[in-house]
Enzyme design. Structure first.
Site, PDB file in Angstrom:
ATOM      1  CG  ASN A   6      -1.746   1.152   1.498  1.00  0.00           C
ATOM      2  OD1 ASN A   6      -1.843   2.247   0.512  1.00  0.00           O
ATOM      3  ND2 ASN A   6      -2.466   1.465   2.815  1.00  0.00           N
ATOM      4  CG  PHE A   7       2.741   2.767  -3.584  1.00  0.00           C
ATOM      5  CD1 PHE A   7       3.398   1.584  -3.210  1.00  0.00           C
ATOM      6  CD2 PHE A   7       3.259   3.403  -4.685  1.00  0.00           C
ATOM      7  CE1 PHE A   7       4.404   0.757  -3.917  1.00  0.00           C
ATOM      8  CE2 PHE A   7       4.138   2.550  -5.570  1.00  0.00           C
ATOM      9  CZ  PHE A   7       4.681   1.222  -5.181  1.00  0.00           C
ATOM     10  CE  LYS A   8       0.197   2.975   5.085  1.00  0.00           C
ATOM     11  NZ  LYS A   8       0.252   2.985   6.312  1.00  0.00           N
ATOM     12  CG  HIS A  86      -5.900   1.415   5.298  1.00  0.00           C
ATOM     13  ND1 HIS A  86      -5.369   2.362   6.119  1.00  0.00           N
ATOM     14  CD2 HIS A  86      -4.749   0.605   4.989  1.00  0.00           C
ATOM     15  CE1 HIS A  86      -4.151   2.117   6.360  1.00  0.00           C
ATOM     16  NE2 HIS A  86      -3.619   1.032   5.703  1.00  0.00           N
ATOM     17  CD  GLU A  88      -2.620   5.222   6.831  1.00  0.00           C
ATOM     18  OE1 GLU A  88      -2.764   5.177   5.751  1.00  0.00           O
ATOM     19  OE2 GLU A  88      -1.882   4.585   7.714  1.00  0.00           O
ATOM     20  CD  GLU A 155      -3.593  -3.311   7.249  1.00  0.00           C
ATOM     21  OE1 GLU A 155      -2.484  -3.576   6.550  1.00  0.00           O
ATOM     22  OE2 GLU A 155      -4.305  -2.446   7.214  1.00  0.00           O
ATOM     23  N   GLY A 161       2.167   1.574  10.797  1.00  0.00           N
ATOM     24  CA  GLY A 161       2.996   2.969  10.563  1.00  0.00           C
ATOM     25  C   GLY A 161       3.668   3.208  11.729  1.00  0.00           C
ATOM     26  CB  SER A 191       4.829  -2.199  11.977  1.00  0.00           C
ATOM     27  OG  SER A 191       4.713  -0.770  12.174  1.00  0.00           O
TER      28      SER A 191
HETATM   29  C1  PEP Z   1      -0.820  -0.597   5.941  1.00  0.00           C
HETATM   30  O1  PEP Z   1      -0.800   0.631   5.581  1.00  0.00           O
HETATM   31  O2  PEP Z   1      -1.647  -1.125   5.489  1.00  0.00           O
HETATM   32  C2  PEP Z   1       0.390  -1.007   6.706  1.00  0.00           C
HETATM   33  C3  PEP Z   1       0.339  -2.071   7.331  1.00  0.00           C
HETATM   34  O3  PEP Z   1       1.195  -0.050   7.020  1.00  0.00           O
HETATM   35  P1  PEP Z   1       2.856  -0.006   7.936  1.00  0.00           P
HETATM   36  O4  PEP Z   1       3.229  -1.308   7.037  1.00  0.00           O
HETATM   37  O5  PEP Z   1       3.438   1.001   7.524  1.00  0.00           O
HETATM   38  O6  PEP Z   1       2.586  -0.503   9.108  1.00  0.00           O
END
Ligand code: PEP
Length: 231
Positions: A6-8, A86, A88, A155, A161, A191
């Site tokens: 996931n580039f966000k 997600h 976020e 998640e 993050g 992470s």
């Molecule tokens: C995500 O955005 O789905 C994610 C798991 O981010 P990160 O790996 O940075 O925790």
């Protein structure tokens, strides 16, 4: 196994193309998913097990929704996999379960693969597994868990993050409880790093990983896919 990035709000059109061309050139076996920003979608020449998807969309084919992206715009680039729910979007962009359900139903009607994200905040995790699961099951309200192109990503919000990953035991316990009701592939995200990829992918019921931060570097993401290829 599914290895998803996931580039966000990272990478631009040029760096996304370089990233995807590099991954494409490797002929990996794993199922790779890459979710770049909308502006970097393109006609990529993808090998069969690599798919480029959308991090979000507005549940419409086209219309008057200023600033939004509908399915007509995604279909131009043959997008057939999307992220929904997600953390976020739920917590920073304020997306409620009702609008998440509308997106889910729309993507389902389009027969699109849906990577549906669920996970608990820190204060819920601190109350133990029963609280965690009841929080997560609420995130499935209105969601068709039998949709054949569903992929679920567990998640934990506090792990995204932050550099803090859930413990292997905690991940295993949540995946096992999800597996009791859901037959879709189950991913873990939060992470994940190159160094933790092997152990996480080896967890019972774990069908892959959804990675943010550590995946934005193409060498790191490649290493994760290589680890998956070798499991
Ligand atoms: C995500 O955005 O789905 C994610 C798991 O981010 P990160 O790996 O940075 O925790």
């Amino acid at each position: 196994l599914i290895i998803a990035s996931n580039f966000k709000t990272n990478h631009n059109r040029k760096s996304t193309k370089e990233f995807i061309d590099f991954i494409n050139s490797k002929n990996y076996f794993s199922e790779v998913r890459i979710y770049p920003p909308f502006t970097a979608l393109n006609h990529f020449e993808l090998t069969s097990n690599i798919r480029v998807g959308a991090q979000n969309f507005y549940p419409t084919q086209k219309g008057s929704f200023t600033g939004e992206i509908g399915f007509e715009q995604l279909e131009e680039f043959e997008v057939d996999t999307v992220l929904i729910g997600h953390s976020e979007r739920r917590h920073i962009l304020g997306e409620a379960q009702e609008s998440i359900c509308k997106k889910y139903d729309f993507a389902k009607a389009k027969e699109c693969e849906i990577v549906y994200c669920v996970g608990e905040p820190k204060e819920v995790r601190e109350q133990g597994i029963e609280a965690v699961m009841s929080y997560i099951w609420e995130q499935f309200n209105g969601i068709d868990i039998d949709y054949e192109k569903l992929v679920v990503a567990y998640e934990p919000v506090w792990a995204i993050g932050t550099g803090l990953s859930a413990s292997l035991g905690d991940i295993e316990e949540v995946l096992e409880r999800l597996r009791a009701k859901i037959k879709a592939p189950l991913l873990y995200g939060g992470s994940v790093k190159v160094e933790t990829t092997k152990d996480i992918l080896s967890i019972k019921n774990c069908g892959g990983i959804l990675v943010g931060t550590a995946s934005w570097n193409v060498e790191n993401f490649s290493k994760m896919i290589e680890i998956s290829d070798n499991i």
